[in-house]
Design an enzyme around this catalytic site. Structure first.
Site, short mmCIF file in Angstrom:
data_model
loop_
_atom_site.label_atom_id
_atom_site.label_comp_id
_atom_site.label_asym_id
_atom_site.label_seq_id
_atom_site.Cartn_x
_atom_site.Cartn_y
_atom_site.Cartn_z
N ASP A 53 87.85 15.21 49.17
CA ASP A 53 88.67 14.21 48.49
C ASP A 53 90.04 14.77 48.08
O ASP A 53 91.05 14.06 48.14
CB ASP A 53 87.94 13.68 47.24
CG ASP A 53 86.94 12.59 47.60
OD1 ASP A 53 86.64 12.43 48.81
OD2 ASP A 53 86.45 11.89 46.70
N ASN A 96 87.34 8.67 52.11
CA ASN A 96 86.60 7.80 51.19
C ASN A 96 86.95 8.18 49.75
O ASN A 96 86.12 8.08 48.85
CB ASN A 96 85.10 7.94 51.45
CG ASN A 96 84.32 6.75 50.91
OD1 ASN A 96 84.91 5.78 50.43
ND2 ASN A 96 83.01 6.83 50.96
N SER A 174 86.49 -1.55 38.64
CA SER A 174 86.71 -0.12 38.75
C SER A 174 87.80 0.28 37.76
O SER A 174 88.88 -0.31 37.75
CB SER A 174 87.16 0.24 40.17
OG SER A 174 87.62 1.58 40.18
N ASP A 329 78.99 8.03 37.04
CA ASP A 329 78.70 9.06 38.04
C ASP A 329 77.54 9.95 37.61
O ASP A 329 76.59 10.17 38.36
CB ASP A 329 79.95 9.91 38.30
CG ASP A 329 80.97 9.16 39.15
OD1 ASP A 329 80.61 8.06 39.64
OD2 ASP A 329 82.10 9.65 39.30
N GLU A 357 80.73 4.99 46.86
CA GLU A 357 80.63 5.53 48.21
C GLU A 357 79.63 4.74 49.06
O GLU A 357 79.75 4.61 50.26
CB GLU A 357 80.23 7.00 48.16
CG GLU A 357 81.39 7.95 47.88
CD GLU A 357 81.81 8.03 46.41
OE1 GLU A 357 81.43 7.14 45.63
OE2 GLU A 357 82.54 8.97 46.06
N ARG A 360 75.13 2.20 45.40
CA ARG A 360 74.29 3.26 44.85
C ARG A 360 73.02 2.74 44.17
O ARG A 360 72.04 3.46 44.07
CB ARG A 360 75.10 4.09 43.85
CG ARG A 360 76.09 5.00 44.54
CD ARG A 360 76.94 5.78 43.56
NE ARG A 360 77.64 6.86 44.25
CZ ARG A 360 78.59 7.60 43.70
NH1 ARG A 360 78.99 7.37 42.46
NH2 ARG A 360 79.15 8.57 44.38
N HIS A 401 77.93 12.02 48.47
CA HIS A 401 77.67 13.34 47.89
C HIS A 401 76.72 13.28 46.70
O HIS A 401 75.84 14.13 46.54
CB HIS A 401 79.00 13.96 47.48
CG HIS A 401 79.84 13.11 46.56
ND1 HIS A 401 80.53 13.62 45.51
CD2 HIS A 401 80.06 11.77 46.52
CE1 HIS A 401 81.16 12.64 44.88
NE2 HIS A 401 80.89 11.50 45.47
N ARG A 402 76.89 12.26 45.85
CA ARG A 402 76.05 12.22 44.63
C ARG A 402 74.60 11.86 44.94
O ARG A 402 73.69 12.24 44.20
CB ARG A 402 76.63 11.26 43.61
CG ARG A 402 77.98 11.72 43.12
CD ARG A 402 78.36 11.26 41.75
NE ARG A 402 79.76 11.58 41.56
CZ ARG A 402 80.24 12.80 41.33
NH1 ARG A 402 79.43 13.82 41.21
NH2 ARG A 402 81.53 13.01 41.21
N LYS A 427 82.34 16.33 49.96
CA LYS A 427 83.32 15.41 49.37
C LYS A 427 83.88 15.97 48.06
O LYS A 427 85.07 15.89 47.79
CB LYS A 427 82.67 14.04 49.12
CG LYS A 427 83.64 12.97 48.69
CD LYS A 427 82.96 11.61 48.75
CE LYS A 427 83.96 10.48 48.73
NZ LYS A 427 84.56 10.23 47.43
#
Ligand SMILES: Nc1ncnc2c1ncn2[C@@H]1O[C@H](COP(=O)(O)OP(=O)(O)O)[C@@H](O)[C@H]1O
Ligand SMILES: Nc1ccn([C@@H]2O[C@H](COP(=O)(O)OP(=O)(O)O)[C@@H](O)[C@H]2O)c(=O)n1
Length: 667
Positions: A53, A96, A174, A329, A357, A360, A401-402, A427
């Site tokens: 990123d 992304n 967001s 997150d 992403e 989720r 990634h998470r 990422k």
């Protein structure tokens, strides 16, 4: 670009402890890169995150004509362009990275020019309409090049309209939209007033934006979290040198691992005074019963009082009910931690997960279910009831990634877990798996391989008894299937039929006992006819693959002693001690003869010697997992050794290699 391996198998874990130096915060890194680029003067940035990123942001700034100069000490000098990018025309690919896409959109739209902004397929599914609408009211010229309301975008020259008295933006999609407007506002050249409609999610991220803007010389006046004023005449000025904090979201995985694996696990790079909202994760972890301590630049987590890392069961924390609006997150880590709650956990305020992403909420629900949890979810909430029985799963990561990092906690369940596309962590955290391996201790395995009748089974059982560990007689796995094939008349050279047989039969191996479909076959599988059949089916790769998961399922806390032919080379390549046990062919034939006679079987020593030699040859010659010492195995020739001597030698090796001295009960 680093290699994308298809999957990573995480063995069950039993402990976690140590210190992790966190990578730089993604959110801070991308904000300060942009602020430094827009500022007057040069900014020297230390501890920037080096990941996908931030690479996208750096590439974009370079394309816009900003000079970035890496320094010998690892710092990056950003030569600020004083509020005007040198290149008025550019095509930017932002992957992304929302933290690059949204603020760059706002800054470029306000500055005007001829720009195109695009990203990966998922970025084209992430809404940006609210931000574009707000910018349009500032006179900005932005067109959608694909779907209305989504990237890619084309930015033109800004019309010189007076900014409306108040620009409104929705707060619940967001918080990056508000961040983007705030960062771009000083470039307008006049006062900007921004008001938030509805509840502002991820409020700490906006607080971070405002704090960082202040360090770059721009003060935002705010009334609560609803109204923000950026005064006319605001200009970004370099603060000189800037040190990026460690990433608080990345910290959450290690703190969670400390809570599950005993700990303490200390993360260095964030602490009490962090500007990142995700440090609040540590408080949620404490609510779950973990012991948490904080210093100025570190946070530490350990398991609840009374945790026994060598105990048999998966760790238990308190179930949690938590409004995660402020920390969406890090809340993904809480969702995975809920697998270890003492009841149902409920997370609310996570509606923004749907546009990250990946979706989720859907992704978490699907993957947590795979390992055995019961999951319910809605628009902005998730409820997780821990597994009654853990299941080994193949966990998808959705290029998120998470998802990968949060689901790595499942290793503290009872099973192996397979993580698909583990490199998606690049990422934000390219070294995640190395850090994970440095602090997580898998359930230890002692692998004892060697030829027939070298004493593997005997030594393995005695070593396991001394340690209080489980055993796996992997030969019994092949023998049980061979016995069943002989019983059912399945051809010993038909891999498909044998694999089907293995799939339908219930093969159970519990510390020495062997049962097939509920029938004890402990003695029946020891005949030479079964020995030879086992050796034959063991040459078939498909059969070996089909029996792999069954063997790995024996790896349970507190540890496993496994014997066979390929324990150290294939089944448990990460075994902490690998032994290759041998004895001369004569001695082995004699041992097997005595063993069979003692069990009441008929035996002929000459015939035994021939069969043993034939089986050795077959095991050594086969193409897959042939009988041979793993390069890191220690040879132990027991020809002239008593059983006690062989056992004592292996135990000594275990004591030094597996650091289990206090668990060893010898004698
Ligand atoms: N020094 C020794 N080490 C291990 N086993 C021995 C030793 N001396 C005699 N034995 C005997 O050898 C026999 C074969 O051992 P086993 O554990 O069944 O071998 P494997 O599992 O390698 O086929 C057992 O009856 C065991 O008691
Ligand atoms: N890990 C293993 C264990 C056994 N086997 C096969 O299964 C057969 C029986 O294994 P075993 O360990 O019970 O045999 P012995 O050493 O007791 O004679 C061996 O001859 C091997 O061909 C294997 O291929 N891989």
């Amino acid at each position: 670009m680093s290699e994308r391996i298809p999957h990573l198998d995480l063995p069950p874990a039993c402990a976690a402890a140590g210190t992790v130096q966190l990578p730089g915060s993604k959110s801070i890194s991308n904000r300060v890169l942009l602020l430094a680029a827009l500022a007057h003067g040069t900014t020297r940035l230390y501890d920037l995150l080096d990941a996908d990123d931030t690479a996208r942001m750096r590439e974009a700034l370079t394309a816009l004509g900003v000079t970035l100069q890496p320094q010998p000490d690892g710092a990056l000098d950003v030569l600020g362009c004083g509020g005007r990018f040198p290149n008025r025309e550019a095509s930017l690919f932002l992957g992304n990275a929302g933290t690059a896409f949204r603020p760059l959109t706002a800054a470029l739209a306000v500055l005007g020019g001829d720009y195109r902004l695009d990203g990966v397929a998922r970025m084209r599914e992430r809404p940006i309409g609210d931000l574009v609408d707000a910018l349009a009211r500032w006179g900005c010229q932005i067109d959608y090049l694909g779907t209305q309301g989504y990237p890619p975008l084309r930015i033109g020259e800004r019309q010189s309209v007076a900014a409306p008295a108040v620009t409104r933006v929705r707060g619940n999609v967001s918080s990056q939209f508000l961040t983007a407007l705030l960062i771009a506002a000083p470039l307008l050249g006049q006062e900007a007033v921004i008001e938030v409609d509805g509840t502002l999610i991820s409020q700490p991220y906006v607080a971070m934006t405002i704090a960082l803007m202040a360090h770059f010389g721009v003060t935002v006046d705010r009334e609560g979290w609803q109204r923000f004023v950026v005064p006319a005449g605001s200009r970004y000025r370099s603060p000189g040198t800037w040190y990026v904090e460690g990433d608080a979201s990345s910290a959450s995985y290690f703190l969670a691992l400390g809570a599950l694996g005993g700990g303490p696990v200390r993360v260095v790079g964030v602490g009490e005074k962090s500007v990142q909202g995700d440090v609040a994760f540590a408080d949620a972890l404490a609510q779950m019963g973990a012991r948490v301590r904080k210093g100025e630049n570190w946070i530490e987590a350990a398991a609840p009082e009374g945790f026994d890392p060598m105990g048999g069961a998966a760790p238990r924390l308190r179930a949690l009910t938590y409004d995660a609006t402020a920390i969406p997150d890090a809340a993904m880590t809480l969702a995975a931690l809920a697998l270890f709650g003492d009841g149902t956990s409920r997370l609310t305020g996570i509606g923004s997960w749907r546009v990250k992403e990946t979706d989720r909420i859907a992704a978490m629900a699907a993957e947590l279910t795979k390992v055995g949890a019961t999951v319910a979810c809605g628009d902005d909430w998730l409820e997780v009831t821990p597994p009654a029985t853990w299941r080994a799963a193949t966990i998808a990561t959705y290029d998120d990634h998470r998802m990968a990092m949060a689901m790595s906690l499942t290793a503290f369940g009872d099973c192996y877990q397979r993580i698909l596309d583990p490199a998606c962590v690049n990422k934000t955290f390219p070294t995640y798996w190395a850090c994970y391996r440095a602090i997580v201790r898998p359930v230890p395995v002692v692998a004892i391989d060697g030829p027939s009748a070298s004493g593997k089974g005997t030594v393995a059982a005695r070593v396991a008894a001394a340690l209080g560990w489980h055993t796996l007689d992997s030969g019994a796995v092949y023998r049980a299937l061979a016995w069943l094939a002989l019983e059912k008349g399945v051809a010993l050279d038909d891999p498909a039929a044998l694999v089907a047989l293995a799939g339908t039969a219930r093969l159970e191996f519990r510390d020495g006992g062997v049962a097939v479909n509920g029938v004890d076959v402990g003695d029946a599988i020891r005949t030479e006819a079964v020995s030879c059949a086992a050796s034959r089916i063991a040459t078939l790769p498909a059969v070996r693959d089909a029996l792999l998961a069954l063997q790995r399922a024996s790896r349970r806390r507190p540890g496993l002693v496994a014997d066979g032919r390929d324990m150290g080379s294939v089944v448990f390549p990460d075994a902490c001690v690998k032994v290759f046990l041998t004895a001369s062919p004569e001695v082995r034939a004699e041992r097997r003869y005595k063993q069979l006679i003692a069990k009441g079987f008929n035996a002929n020593i000459d015939q035994l010697r021939r069969e043993l030699a034939a089986r050795d040859a077959q095991d050594r010659a086969r193409a897959v997992a042939p009988l041979q010492a793993a390069p890191d195995a220690r040879q132990l020739d027991t020809t002239a050794m008593t059983i006690d001597e062989a056992v004592a030698t292996v135990l000594e090796w275990v004591r030094t290699a597996c650091a289990v001295s206090d668990a060893v009960r010898v004698g």
